[in-house]
Scaffold this motif. Sequence first.
Motif, PDB file in Angstrom:
ATOM      1  N   UNK A  57       0.842  -1.198   0.000  1.00 29.67           N
ATOM      2  CA  UNK A  57       0.000   0.000   0.000  1.00 29.67           C
ATOM      3  C   UNK A  57       0.875   1.244   0.000  1.00 29.67           C
ATOM      4  N   UNK A  58       0.377   2.277  -0.641  1.00 26.90           N
ATOM      5  CA  UNK A  58       1.003   3.596  -0.621  1.00 26.90           C
ATOM      6  C   UNK A  58      -0.086   4.607  -0.313  1.00 26.90           C
ATOM      7  N   UNK A  59       0.186   5.498   0.623  1.00 32.47           N
ATOM      8  CA  UNK A  59      -0.841   6.444   1.054  1.00 32.47           C
ATOM      9  C   UNK A  59      -0.252   7.839   1.207  1.00 32.47           C
ATOM     10  N   UNK A  60      -1.106   8.852   1.072  1.00 33.35           N
ATOM     11  CA  UNK A  60      -0.669  10.217   1.360  1.00 33.35           C
ATOM     12  C   UNK A  60      -1.001  10.602   2.796  1.00 33.35           C
ATOM     13  N   UNK A  61      -1.488   9.631   3.567  1.00 30.80           N
ATOM     14  CA  UNK A  61      -1.815   9.858   4.974  1.00 30.80           C
ATOM     15  C   UNK A  61      -0.985   8.920   5.836  1.00 30.80           C
ATOM     16  N   UNK A  62      -0.292   9.464   6.806  1.00 33.13           N
ATOM     17  CA  UNK A  62       0.607   8.670   7.637  1.00 33.13           C
ATOM     18  C   UNK A  62      -0.019   8.228   8.936  1.00 33.13           C
ATOM     19  N   UNK A  63       0.855   7.804   9.853  1.00 34.64           N
ATOM     20  CA  UNK A  63       2.315   7.893   9.743  1.00 34.64           C
ATOM     21  C   UNK A  63       2.969   6.768   8.936  1.00 34.64           C
ATOM     22  N   UNK A  64       2.264   5.643   8.728  1.00 38.74           N
ATOM     23  CA  UNK A  64       2.827   4.574   7.898  1.00 38.74           C
ATOM     24  C   UNK A  64       2.278   4.755   6.487  1.00 38.74           C
ATOM     25  N   UNK A  83       6.815   1.617   6.955  1.00 32.27           N
ATOM     26  CA  UNK A  83       7.843   2.592   7.312  1.00 32.27           C
ATOM     27  C   UNK A  83       7.194   3.905   7.730  1.00 32.27           C
ATOM     28  N   UNK A  84       7.676   4.445   8.847  1.00 31.59           N
ATOM     29  CA  UNK A  84       7.365   5.813   9.250  1.00 31.59           C
ATOM     30  C   UNK A  84       8.566   6.653   8.841  1.00 31.59           C
ATOM     31  N   UNK A 103      -0.514   3.485  16.252  1.00 31.13           N
ATOM     32  CA  UNK A 103      -0.523   4.234  14.990  1.00 31.13           C
ATOM     33  C   UNK A 103      -0.315   3.301  13.805  1.00 31.13           C
ATOM     34  N   UNK A 104       0.568   2.316  13.978  1.00 30.06           N
ATOM     35  CA  UNK A 104       0.826   1.346  12.912  1.00 30.06           C
ATOM     36  C   UNK A 104      -0.407   0.499  12.633  1.00 30.06           C
TER      37      UNK A 104
END
Length: 211
Positions: A57-64, A83-84, A103-104
């Motif tokens: 997955x790839x996101x524009x919202x974190x932290x991961x 990854x953070x 958070x993860x």
Amino acid sequence: RVIVAIPPVLAGRIRYAPALDGLRDQLTQRVPMGTVIKVQCVYPTPFWRAAGLSGQATSDTGPVRLAFDNSPPDASVGVLMGFMEGDDGRALLRATPEARRQATIACFTRYFGEQAAAPLEYIEQSWADEEWTRGCYAGYFPPGVWSSCGVALRQPCGRIHWAGTETAEAWCGYFDGAIRSGERAAAEVLAALPAAAPATLSDPSEFSACE
């Protein structure tokens, strides 16, 4: 002669006698390490595969913001890795491990559904806290550093030669770049030594990044 093959910021923490020339020292002060916290959650099975998901997955919202399927080949357990990075990582460096865990899990649940909310185990690695790296993935060059100090990156200082992935002319930041930089630095040393028995090194250009 010596080859120093560590990131510039760590090379700057070595005590040199005589001291490095000013421009090289200025460079080491201006190339910080990146910030990355690697996180993994372990599950009984790679459940996302049954849903037709890759685990990536790839996101524009974190932290991961990045996630990957890191399960073993036999799928005996399911492992989601993420990854953070950057500001997200720095914001959580001083948080508690439990806060980073929560958070993860929240990110993995958002990507892969409610089954991601109950991992068997949570594992993390903060590269900024590692004594011999102080960050990850590599040193980076903020605006203006290349144009003001870049000439000192590979230029030997007396009998000191510089290697490491940050000095690579190709694939900087990768193992491939680190190997290429070592070949280059070794060639510099051989060229500077008094003539002796013939010695040859492979041309770094002969190596593919995929090998």
